[in-house]
Design an enzyme around this catalytic site. Sequence first.
Site, PDB file in Angstrom:
ATOM      1  N   GLY A 244      35.925  43.370  39.627  1.00 37.03           N
ATOM      2  CA  GLY A 244      35.212  44.118  40.656  1.00 37.03           C
ATOM      3  C   GLY A 244      33.702  43.963  40.546  1.00 37.03           C
ATOM      4  O   GLY A 244      33.199  42.988  39.987  1.00 37.03           O
ATOM      5  N   ASP A 275      40.185  48.590  47.062  1.00 34.57           N
ATOM      6  CA  ASP A 275      39.633  49.414  48.140  1.00 34.57           C
ATOM      7  C   ASP A 275      39.329  48.666  49.432  1.00 34.57           C
ATOM      8  O   ASP A 275      39.053  49.287  50.450  1.00 34.57           O
ATOM      9  CB  ASP A 275      38.343  50.095  47.672  1.00 34.57           C
ATOM     10  CG  ASP A 275      38.614  51.177  46.656  1.00 34.57           C
ATOM     11  OD1 ASP A 275      39.732  51.711  46.660  1.00 34.57           O
ATOM     12  OD2 ASP A 275      37.716  51.485  45.855  1.00 34.57           O
TER      13      ASP A 275
HETATM   14  N1  LIG Z   1      25.773  45.830  34.898  1.00 39.31           N
HETATM   15  C1  LIG Z   1      26.621  45.126  34.155  1.00 39.31           C
HETATM   16  N2  LIG Z   1      26.181  44.075  33.434  1.00 39.31           N
HETATM   17  C2  LIG Z   1      27.041  43.345  32.667  1.00 39.31           C
HETATM   18  N3  LIG Z   1      28.357  43.596  32.574  1.00 39.31           N
HETATM   19  C3  LIG Z   1      28.846  44.627  33.269  1.00 39.31           C
HETATM   20  C4  LIG Z   1      28.028  45.446  34.082  1.00 39.31           C
HETATM   21  N4  LIG Z   1      28.796  46.409  34.644  1.00 39.31           N
HETATM   22  C5  LIG Z   1      30.053  46.194  34.186  1.00 39.31           C
HETATM   23  N5  LIG Z   1      30.088  45.128  33.367  1.00 39.31           N
HETATM   24  C6  LIG Z   1      31.256  44.617  32.647  1.00 39.31           C
HETATM   25  O1  LIG Z   1      32.248  44.188  33.573  1.00 39.31           O
HETATM   26  C7  LIG Z   1      33.541  44.557  33.121  1.00 39.31           C
HETATM   27  C8  LIG Z   1      34.280  45.320  34.171  1.00 39.31           C
HETATM   28  O2  LIG Z   1      33.474  46.332  34.726  1.00 39.31           O
HETATM   29  P1  LIG Z   1      34.076  47.675  35.341  1.00 39.31           P
HETATM   30  O3  LIG Z   1      32.957  48.398  35.994  1.00 39.31           O
HETATM   31  O4  LIG Z   1      34.846  48.386  34.302  1.00 39.31           O
HETATM   32  O5  LIG Z   1      35.175  47.189  36.391  1.00 39.31           O
HETATM   33  P2  LIG Z   1      35.092  46.488  37.822  1.00 39.31           P
HETATM   34  O6  LIG Z   1      34.688  45.084  37.617  1.00 39.31           O
HETATM   35  O7  LIG Z   1      36.493  46.643  38.310  1.00 39.31           O
HETATM   36  O8  LIG Z   1      34.055  47.247  38.628  1.00 39.31           O
HETATM   37  C9  LIG Z   1      33.355  45.334  31.823  1.00 39.31           C
HETATM   38  O9  LIG Z   1      33.664  44.479  30.734  1.00 39.31           O
HETATM   39  C10 LIG Z   1      31.896  45.708  31.840  1.00 39.31           C
HETATM   40  O10 LIG Z   1      31.319  45.735  30.542  1.00 39.31           O
HETATM   41  O1  LIG Z   2      41.451  55.187  37.534  1.00 40.95           O
HETATM   42  P1  LIG Z   2      40.607  53.954  37.467  1.00 40.95           P
HETATM   43  O2  LIG Z   2      41.207  52.853  36.664  1.00 40.95           O
HETATM   44  O3  LIG Z   2      39.195  54.256  37.089  1.00 40.95           O
HETATM   45  O4  LIG Z   2      40.546  53.363  38.928  1.00 40.95           O
HETATM   46  C1  LIG Z   2      40.585  54.159  40.037  1.00 40.95           C
HETATM   47  C2  LIG Z   2      39.599  53.820  41.041  1.00 40.95           C
HETATM   48  O5  LIG Z   2      39.193  52.456  41.030  1.00 40.95           O
HETATM   49  C3  LIG Z   2      39.113  52.053  42.376  1.00 40.95           C
HETATM   50  O6  LIG Z   2      40.334  51.516  42.770  1.00 40.95           O
HETATM   51  C4  LIG Z   2      38.052  51.040  42.614  1.00 40.95           C
HETATM   52  O7  LIG Z   2      38.254  49.954  41.735  1.00 40.95           O
HETATM   53  P2  LIG Z   2      38.323  48.438  42.229  1.00 40.95           P
HETATM   54  O8  LIG Z   2      37.396  48.336  43.402  1.00 40.95           O
HETATM   55  O9  LIG Z   2      37.854  47.679  41.034  1.00 40.95           O
HETATM   56  O10 LIG Z   2      39.735  48.111  42.579  1.00 40.95           O
HETATM   57  C5  LIG Z   2      38.921  53.330  43.110  1.00 40.95           C
HETATM   58  O11 LIG Z   2      38.922  53.364  44.442  1.00 40.95           O
HETATM   59  C6  LIG Z   2      40.033  54.041  42.461  1.00 40.95           C
HETATM   60  O12 LIG Z   2      40.265  55.242  42.920  1.00 40.95           O
END
Ligand SMILES: Nc1ncnc2c1ncn2[C@@H]1O[C@H](COP(=O)(O)OP(=O)(O)O)[C@@H](O)[C@H]1O
Ligand SMILES: O=P(O)(O)OC[C@H]1O[C@](O)(COP(=O)(O)O)[C@@H](O)[C@@H]1O
Length: 439
Positions: A244, A275
Amino acid sequence: MDISVSFSKTRPPPFSPSLCRQLSLRPNTPQLLRFSRNNGTFRRKPPPTISRPNKLAVTAIQISNLSENEDDFVLEDVPHLTDFLPNLPSYPNPLQKSQGYSIVKKTFVSPEDVVAENVVIQKGSPRGVHFRRTGPREKVYFKPEEVRACIVTCGGLCPGINTVIREIVCGLNNMYDVEDILGIEGGYKGFYSKNTMMLTPKVVNHIHKCGGTFLRTSRGGHDTHKIVDNIEDRGINQVYIIGGDGTHKGAALIYEEVKKRGLQVSVAGIPKTIDNDIAVIDKSFGFDTAVEEAQRAINAAHVEVESVENGVGIVKLMGRYSGFIAMYATLASRDVDCCLIPESPFYLEGRGGLFEFIEQRLKENGHLVIVVAEGAGQEYIAAEVHAADKKDASGNKLLLDIGPWLSDKIKDHFTMSRKMAVNMKYIGYTSFCLLWSWL
Ligand SMILES: Nc1ncnc2c1ncn2[C@@H]1O[C@H](COP(=O)(O)OP(=O)(O)O)[C@@H](O)[C@H]1O
Ligand SMILES: O=P(O)(O)OC[C@H]1O[C@](O)(COP(=O)(O)O)[C@@H](O)[C@@H]1O
């Protein structure tokens, strides 16, 4: 992207009463609502625009750079290896001789192809932002036998991740003759804390039938230097990153470091969000499954509340910052009376509030179903609960639980203030949809 939605004649609009008021919609009449999808998580805030003299900028430029020409054409581009390795040799795309790929005119995407952010524009108005079109190019910058690719999945789950992993492996192998593909286990930290696994079409043959991610995932643990050291040490030259918005921020840092070191390493991000809140792409994988699975929860709630007096069903669905799952599930179901989403503030008390709407529907119909996206109404709960600002390992804010809060509020209001007995039925977070594997 705009989504036009029409309501049936017989049911009130399935959106919150306050949203109806804001939009001047009258319940119980067919309505047309235009809903603007403008907060895609992958959209970057435009930095200052750069003027370009050419009509269509085709030179790859930095991520988040914007180029604008005289007739207000803006290209928000992605970087390319040749930006910092200008003398890279190129080769004919192996697809040209692939038996599994018919070669017809326009098979390859032209480097000049772009996709417009806005479909509708007016004469004389700016042509707006455009993005580089993805797809196979006539030329490639790697010989198949020299490719060592890797795939990593990071962040939250989403239905269809295994299908994407399988397609990358089979596509690289069957179409691009690449045989050296590594799986990085457990997200970004897997680069430096785990062994890799070899991925072949045979290894991934059945994974699309399972939910979750075959490669496992994690939050946190993004250490750019360690990751790029590992990429160098292992001789990896193509990195496919599925995740994401957080994952893509991490991917951009990996690219910057690769560029700084002058490595011939391609970094490709594959956007994953359940989403469907990304502008420009047709649909994000996993969204359809989530909407389909939500029907089961809505049906269950409807059956329950129809069977009792003054039945009020609440179904909480996914959606931290966007209400697309809730809204599409609502529209598909036709059993939902009210849909609460983060993009549209609502209120409980007074004229046009949720309580008034519930009372009206109970009088008219004897029961109702409310769908609430988990990010809706966070400001109300925060004001009452005074919860600590908790975050997950990646730094994402943890949400307060709207479902039980709303359920209690409705029950208290009707039993205490209105002296009316209501039968509440609450169905919580539908993360079971993540267990499913289809797209
Ligand atoms: N600003 C950032 N800079 C570098 N790595 C990031 C940053 N934000 C998130 N990550 C890394 O990306 C990975 C996934 O991020 P996360 O926010 O948990 O999920 P998503 O990609 O679904 O939004 C994690 O390993 C996290 O450490
Ligand atoms: O419970 P978690 O793993 O934090 O994820 C829940 C939430 O992550 C989301 O699906 C968004 O995550 P992604 O966009 O990475 O799929 C939200 O809308 C959702 O409600």
